[in-house]
Design a protein around this motif. Structure first.
Motif, short mmCIF file in Angstrom:
data_model
loop_
_atom_site.label_atom_id
_atom_site.label_comp_id
_atom_site.label_asym_id
_atom_site.label_seq_id
_atom_site.Cartn_x
_atom_site.Cartn_y
_atom_site.Cartn_z
N LYS A 7 0.83 -1.20 0.00
CA LYS A 7 0.00 0.00 0.00
C LYS A 7 0.87 1.25 0.00
N HIS A 8 0.67 2.07 -1.03
CA HIS A 8 1.45 3.30 -1.17
C HIS A 8 0.80 4.12 -2.27
N GLY A 12 0.20 1.71 -5.36
CA GLY A 12 1.05 0.79 -4.64
C GLY A 12 2.53 0.92 -4.98
N ASP A 69 -0.20 -5.73 4.63
CA ASP A 69 0.34 -4.49 4.09
C ASP A 69 0.09 -4.34 2.59
N CYS A 70 -0.53 -5.35 2.00
CA CYS A 70 -0.69 -5.38 0.54
C CYS A 70 -1.98 -4.71 0.08
N ALA A 71 -1.85 -3.98 -1.01
CA ALA A 71 -3.01 -3.65 -1.83
C ALA A 71 -3.22 -4.83 -2.78
N PRO A 75 -3.75 -2.17 -7.76
CA PRO A 75 -4.74 -1.48 -6.94
C PRO A 75 -5.87 -0.84 -7.76
N GLY A 121 -7.94 -4.29 -1.11
CA GLY A 121 -6.78 -5.09 -0.77
C GLY A 121 -7.21 -6.44 -0.22
N ASP A 124 -8.51 -6.05 3.24
CA ASP A 124 -9.43 -4.93 3.48
C ASP A 124 -10.83 -5.45 3.79
#
Length: 334
Positions: A7-8, A12, A69-71, A75, A121, A124
């Motif tokens: 995630k960013h 991502g 921590d992953c999308a 994404p 995600g 999510d």
């Protein structure tokens, strides 16, 4: 090679993940995002493969990989085209409401274009505005393609598969009939889907990928109990080259197009509707299919759709019991 997007921002940050899903190395110096890697795959793939080898050898710095921590690997995507490759599922849907299925459904794939401007995600929560909408999970397989020219045939479509992943194609079942009745397709009834923590190159899958289909058991759990364990290769009427060629019949597909299999569905041993896990069958990959079977066998659906607080898990293990794509693990309305 296994790729993920931490995630960013909107798209991502691309990382290469170890085969055992325990470690990752940052890949943003090669391509900041997975979409950028796909846009110039011929250039970036060799460098990503080298980095993946270095991760396995321990010759580059790595960090602990946490699926939370992953999308989704992409994404957001330029296109999300979901098919219905398992015609058994379609047949049950129509039989449950007393409708005959046209014979063309066995030769011409069904496909809809879903929303792709933002995916959930893998960890999510599933947003749910109203339980009356009939929220359902759908365990699927999906592939990410490279560029596909308009009118591409089977061979080109097969070579276009860049990555394979799992999907939870969330559906709001009680909104579907009225929406389809308008004769203009899904919209409200198909909210954001979720994909597995990692996307995997076909070569990494070994015998689980035959070039056309993924061969593995798709584990679907509901509130910790095994709900389905259908084999993704069995009863797949339309394989991925067929689905991709179908999607490209009248339009070119851009690199980063996601093509889904539709709900994974296996017939029963007698060729009829499948049975639940408790009855010795392989169960189902969505609640709607269980409700269809209940309607056919008992005269009415008994099982309810997802409620707030329900937990959905979708995963696939290899022959050594190791997670291949990581686990989709979502709480409804959480």
């Amino acid at each position: 090679m296994k790729l993920a997007s931490l995630k960013h921002g909107r798209d991502g940050r691309l990382v290469v993940v170890s085969r055992d899903l325990t470690r990752y190395a940052d890949a943003s110096h090669i391509a900041p995002t997975l979409q950028q890697a796909l846009d110039n795959w011929k250039r970036h793939e060799p460098r990503l493969v080298t980095l993946a080898e270095e991760v396995e050898l321990g010759s580059v710095p790595t960090d602990r990989f946490h699926e939370k921590d992953c999308a989704s690997p992409l994404p957001r995507a330029y296109q999300w085209a979901d098919g219905s490759a398992y015609v058994n599922h379609v047949q049950l849907v129509r039989k449950a409401r007393g409708a005959e299925m046209p014979e063309t459904f066995w030769t011409d794939p069904l496909m809809y274009q879903g929303g792709s401007d933002g995916f959930l995600g893998p960890r999510d929560p599933i947003p749910l505005g109203d339980e009356a909408w009939g929220c359902d999970m759908e365990g699927e397989v999906a592939v990410i393609t490279g560029d596909v020219r308009l009118g591409a045939g089977r061979s080109e479509s097969q070579k276009a598969v860049r990555l394979v992943m799992l999907c939870n194609d969330v559906s709001l079942r009680n909104l579907i009939p009225e929406e389809l009745g308008k004769g203009f397709g899904f919209f409200h009834s198909k909210p954001a889907s979720a994909f597995s923590p990692v996307a995997v190159t076909p070569d990494e899958l070994g015998p689980m990928w035959d070039g056309d289909r993924l061969n593995g058991v798709l584990s679907v759990r509901l509130n910790g109990e095994l709900f389905g364990k259908a084999n993704t290769r069995v009863d797949m009427t339309f394989d991925f080259p067929a689905l991709i060629a179908h999607a490209a019949r009248t339009r070119a597909l851009s690199a980063g197009t996601i093509v889904g299999s539709g709900t994974v569905s296996n017939r029963g041993e007698d060729g009829g509707p499948g049975r639940t896990i408790a009855e010795g069958g392989v169960g189902y990959s969505c609640i709607a299919e269980l409700r269809m079977v209940e309607t056919i066998t008992q005269g009415a659906a008994k099982s309810g759709f997802l409620k707030r607080g329900d937990r959905v898990e979708i995963e696939m293990l290899d022959d050594r019991g190791r997670s291949v794509f990581g686990r989709i693990d979502q709480i409804v309305g959480g």
